[in-house]
Each structure stands twice: as C-alpha cells, then as structure tokens.
Motif scaffolding. Structure first.
Motif, PDB file in Angstrom:
ATOM      1  N   UNK A 161       0.838  -1.204   0.000  1.00 13.33           N
ATOM      2  CA  UNK A 161       0.000   0.000   0.000  1.00 13.33           C
ATOM      3  C   UNK A 161       0.871   1.251   0.000  1.00 13.33           C
ATOM      4  N   UNK A 162       1.960   1.230   0.755  1.00 13.13           N
ATOM      5  CA  UNK A 162       2.876   2.374   0.780  1.00 13.13           C
ATOM      6  C   UNK A 162       3.505   2.610  -0.581  1.00 13.13           C
ATOM      7  N   UNK A 163       3.899   1.542  -1.242  1.00 13.36           N
ATOM      8  CA  UNK A 163       4.482   1.658  -2.582  1.00 13.36           C
ATOM      9  C   UNK A 163       3.451   2.209  -3.569  1.00 13.36           C
ATOM     10  N   UNK A 164       2.208   1.732  -3.479  1.00 11.17           N
ATOM     11  CA  UNK A 164       1.144   2.215  -4.349  1.00 11.17           C
ATOM     12  C   UNK A 164       0.902   3.703  -4.140  1.00 11.17           C
ATOM     13  N   UNK A 165       0.890   4.141  -2.879  1.00 14.71           N
ATOM     14  CA  UNK A 165       0.691   5.549  -2.563  1.00 14.71           C
ATOM     15  C   UNK A 165       1.827   6.401  -3.132  1.00 14.71           C
ATOM     16  N   UNK A 166       3.051   5.935  -3.021  1.00 12.13           N
ATOM     17  CA  UNK A 166       4.196   6.667  -3.574  1.00 12.13           C
ATOM     18  C   UNK A 166       4.081   6.792  -5.087  1.00 12.13           C
ATOM     19  N   UNK A 167       3.664   5.702  -5.749  1.00 12.77           N
ATOM     20  CA  UNK A 167       3.493   5.752  -7.203  1.00 12.77           C
ATOM     21  C   UNK A 167       2.413   6.754  -7.613  1.00 12.77           C
ATOM     22  N   UNK A 168       1.310   6.800  -6.884  1.00 13.14           N
ATOM     23  CA  UNK A 168       0.241   7.752  -7.193  1.00 13.14           C
ATOM     24  C   UNK A 168       0.739   9.179  -7.002  1.00 13.14           C
ATOM     25  N   UNK A 169       1.430   9.447  -5.900  1.00 17.94           N
ATOM     26  CA  UNK A 169       1.953  10.790  -5.664  1.00 17.94           C
ATOM     27  C   UNK A 169       2.963  11.198  -6.738  1.00 17.94           C
ATOM     28  N   UNK A 170       3.800  10.273  -7.172  1.00 22.43           N
ATOM     29  CA  UNK A 170       4.766  10.566  -8.232  1.00 22.43           C
ATOM     30  C   UNK A 170       4.037  10.886  -9.533  1.00 22.43           C
ATOM     31  N   UNK A 171       2.963  10.132  -9.833  1.00 23.01           N
ATOM     32  CA  UNK A 171       2.191  10.392 -11.041  1.00 23.01           C
ATOM     33  C   UNK A 171       1.553  11.775 -10.993  1.00 23.01           C
ATOM     34  N   UNK A 172       0.945  12.127  -9.869  1.00 20.63           N
ATOM     35  CA  UNK A 172       0.322  13.446  -9.717  1.00 20.63           C
ATOM     36  C   UNK A 172       1.372  14.545  -9.861  1.00 20.63           C
ATOM     37  N   UNK A 173       2.523  14.369  -9.268  1.00 27.91           N
ATOM     38  CA  UNK A 173       3.604  15.341  -9.361  1.00 27.91           C
ATOM     39  C   UNK A 173       4.028  15.532 -10.822  1.00 27.91           C
ATOM     40  N   UNK A 174       4.180  14.433 -11.546  1.00 30.74           N
ATOM     41  CA  UNK A 174       4.573  14.526 -12.958  1.00 30.74           C
ATOM     42  C   UNK A 174       3.503  15.228 -13.802  1.00 30.74           C
ATOM     43  N   UNK A 175       2.237  14.958 -13.537  1.00 33.48           N
ATOM     44  CA  UNK A 175       1.148  15.620 -14.269  1.00 33.48           C
ATOM     45  C   UNK A 175       1.185  17.127 -14.021  1.00 33.48           C
ATOM     46  N   UNK A 176       1.373  17.547 -12.764  1.00 35.35           N
ATOM     47  CA  UNK A 176       1.433  18.968 -12.433  1.00 35.35           C
ATOM     48  C   UNK A 176       2.615  19.628 -13.144  1.00 35.35           C
ATOM     49  N   UNK A 177       3.769  19.008 -13.117  1.00 34.45           N
ATOM     50  CA  UNK A 177       4.962  19.554 -13.785  1.00 34.45           C
ATOM     51  C   UNK A 177       4.716  19.655 -15.290  1.00 34.45           C
ATOM     52  N   UNK A 178       4.108  18.611 -15.874  1.00 35.46           N
ATOM     53  CA  UNK A 178       3.839  18.624 -17.312  1.00 35.46           C
ATOM     54  C   UNK A 178       2.899  19.773 -17.684  1.00 35.46           C
ATOM     55  N   UNK A 179       1.836  19.978 -16.894  1.00 33.90           N
ATOM     56  CA  UNK A 179       0.882  21.063 -17.184  1.00 33.90           C
ATOM     57  C   UNK A 179       1.556  22.422 -17.070  1.00 33.90           C
ATOM     58  N   UNK A 180       2.397  22.620 -16.052  1.00 32.07           N
ATOM     59  CA  UNK A 180       3.093  23.905 -15.896  1.00 32.07           C
ATOM     60  C   UNK A 180       4.036  24.153 -17.064  1.00 32.07           C
ATOM     61  N   UNK A 181       4.743  23.124 -17.490  1.00 29.06           N
ATOM     62  CA  UNK A 181       5.679  23.323 -18.602  1.00 29.06           C
ATOM     63  C   UNK A 181       4.921  23.570 -19.907  1.00 29.06           C
ATOM     64  N   UNK A 182       3.753  22.963 -20.063  1.00 26.04           N
ATOM     65  CA  UNK A 182       2.935  23.181 -21.261  1.00 26.04           C
ATOM     66  C   UNK A 182       2.426  24.622 -21.284  1.00 26.04           C
ATOM     67  N   UNK A 183       1.987  25.162 -20.135  1.00 22.98           N
ATOM     68  CA  UNK A 183       1.525  26.552 -20.067  1.00 22.98           C
ATOM     69  C   UNK A 183       2.653  27.516 -20.406  1.00 22.98           C
ATOM     70  N   UNK A 184       3.847  27.251 -19.902  1.00 21.32           N
ATOM     71  CA  UNK A 184       4.988  28.117 -20.187  1.00 21.32           C
ATOM     72  C   UNK A 184       5.304  28.130 -21.666  1.00 21.32           C
ATOM     73  N   UNK A 185       5.252  26.952 -22.285  1.00 19.79           N
ATOM     74  CA  UNK A 185       5.560  26.916 -23.719  1.00 19.79           C
ATOM     75  C   UNK A 185       4.467  27.616 -24.534  1.00 19.79           C
ATOM     76  N   UNK A 186       3.197  27.501 -24.101  1.00 23.52           N
ATOM     77  CA  UNK A 186       2.119  28.203 -24.795  1.00 23.52           C
ATOM     78  C   UNK A 186       2.270  29.707 -24.623  1.00 23.52           C
TER      79      UNK A 186
END
Length: 194
Positions: A161-186
């Motif tokens: 369960x701890x590993x699953x939670x870490x994977x979800x948090x990493x995914x959310x973090x990557x999505x947020x970073x991707x959206x911010x970088x997409x806004x900057x490029x736009x």
C-alpha cells in the motif's frame, strides 16, 4: 580480472555460504529442530553455541559420549536434546524445546571426531550455521482461528500500500509539472502584448 572470472568467483562464494547456512522459523512455544550433519561417524566433541551472545557458555556441550551441563548456558538447561542420542551416521542435530523470542539468533554447530587427524586440531570444526527466528506471526503453516494469522497478511499489505501511494503521488507530481511546462511553452509562443 574479466567479468566472467569475477562472476564465477561471486557464484562460488554464494554457493559455499548457502550450503552451510540455514534459516529456521518457528512460533513461540514450539520446538525448533536445528539440523547438523557431521562428515565423521564417531563424534568426540560437539558444541552448539550462540556466537551472537556475549557469553562463554554453550547451548549444548557434548564430550566423550555425554552432555556436560556445567558448560551449558542456564537459559538452555533442560530445553536442548539431541535428535539422535547415539548420533548415528554423524547426525548431531538438536531439538530446542519451548522456544521464546529470546531464542532468536545465530547458532553454530562445531564437531571434533575420534580420529588422529581431528585430535591434532585445537578447536572443533564448524559444520553448520543456523539463524533461528522466533516470530509471533507471518509464518507459513497451519491457520489458527484466533485471528493472529491476519497480522501476517497485513504485514505484506502495508508495504504494498505504501508503494502504491508513492506511485500515485509521483504520477500526480509529474502531471502537475507537465501542465506547468505546457503553459509556459504556450505563453512563450504567443506574441507579446503592446
């Protein structure tokens, strides 16, 4: 040194250490059998010890066809017996009765045989090393209806369960970073305001 030679050396070391090392797991109150087989059929001296304890005593000390209780650690008095008192075919295994969590640790089996070659040695030869683990739960074996077996399953579930939670948090973090970088490029592609 080539990689093939290095790999061969590593495999030799691993296989030689795994042959003379065992893990034994039991629950408190059970008996634990500590296996040891001597290549010699006639045993002059047998020592079962706990090198992880800071003590000069033994789990079992057997010399000249009898057990010497005065060399035995008090916590092992009347709790250790040979599987085969005659030690036929070099079987020097012992049974440790009614184990407790305090019995967890490393056990060594050392033997000297009744031969001229072995008498020249000052100390007995280590035959086997066993790591005894006395645990309340998480062991394979019979299920009890008292509910204790559930904690063994929880013990496996919590890290997953701890590993699953870490994977979800990493995914959310990557999505947020991707959206911010997409806004900057736009924003950098649009013409400046005048």
């Amino acid at each position: 040194m080539s990689m093939a030679v290095l790999a061969s050396v590593i495999m030799t070391v691993l296989s030689s250490t795994s042959e003379d090392h065992q893990d034994v797991k039991v629950r408190p109150g059970q008996n634990a059998t500590l296996q040891c087989q001597s290549p010699a059929s006639t045993i002059r001296l047998l020592q079962w010890s706990r090198p992880d304890l800071a003590s000069d005593g033994y789990v079992l000390f057997y010399r000249d066809k009898r057990s010497v209780q005065s060399f035995q650690l008090p916590s092992f008095h009347h709790r250790v017996q040979l599987v085969d008192p005659e030690m036929k075919n070099g079987d020097v295994s012992v049974i440790l009765k009614n184990v407790t969590v305090n019995d967890s640790g490393t056990y060594e089996c050392r033997v000297s045989a009744n031969s001229k070659e072995h008498r020249k040695r000052a100390t007995p030869e280590t035959i086997n090393t066993i790591v005894l683990k006395v645990q309340h739960s998480g062991l394979t074996g019979g299920n009890s209806d008292d509910g204790r077996h559930i904690s063994g399953h929880l013990g496996a579930f919590v890290p997953a369960a701890g590993l699953f939670l870490i994977l979800i948090l990493a995914f959310v973090f990557l999505v947020v970073i991707f959206k911010k970088s997409k806004r900057r490029s736009e924003n950098s592609d649009s013409p400046p305001d005048i």
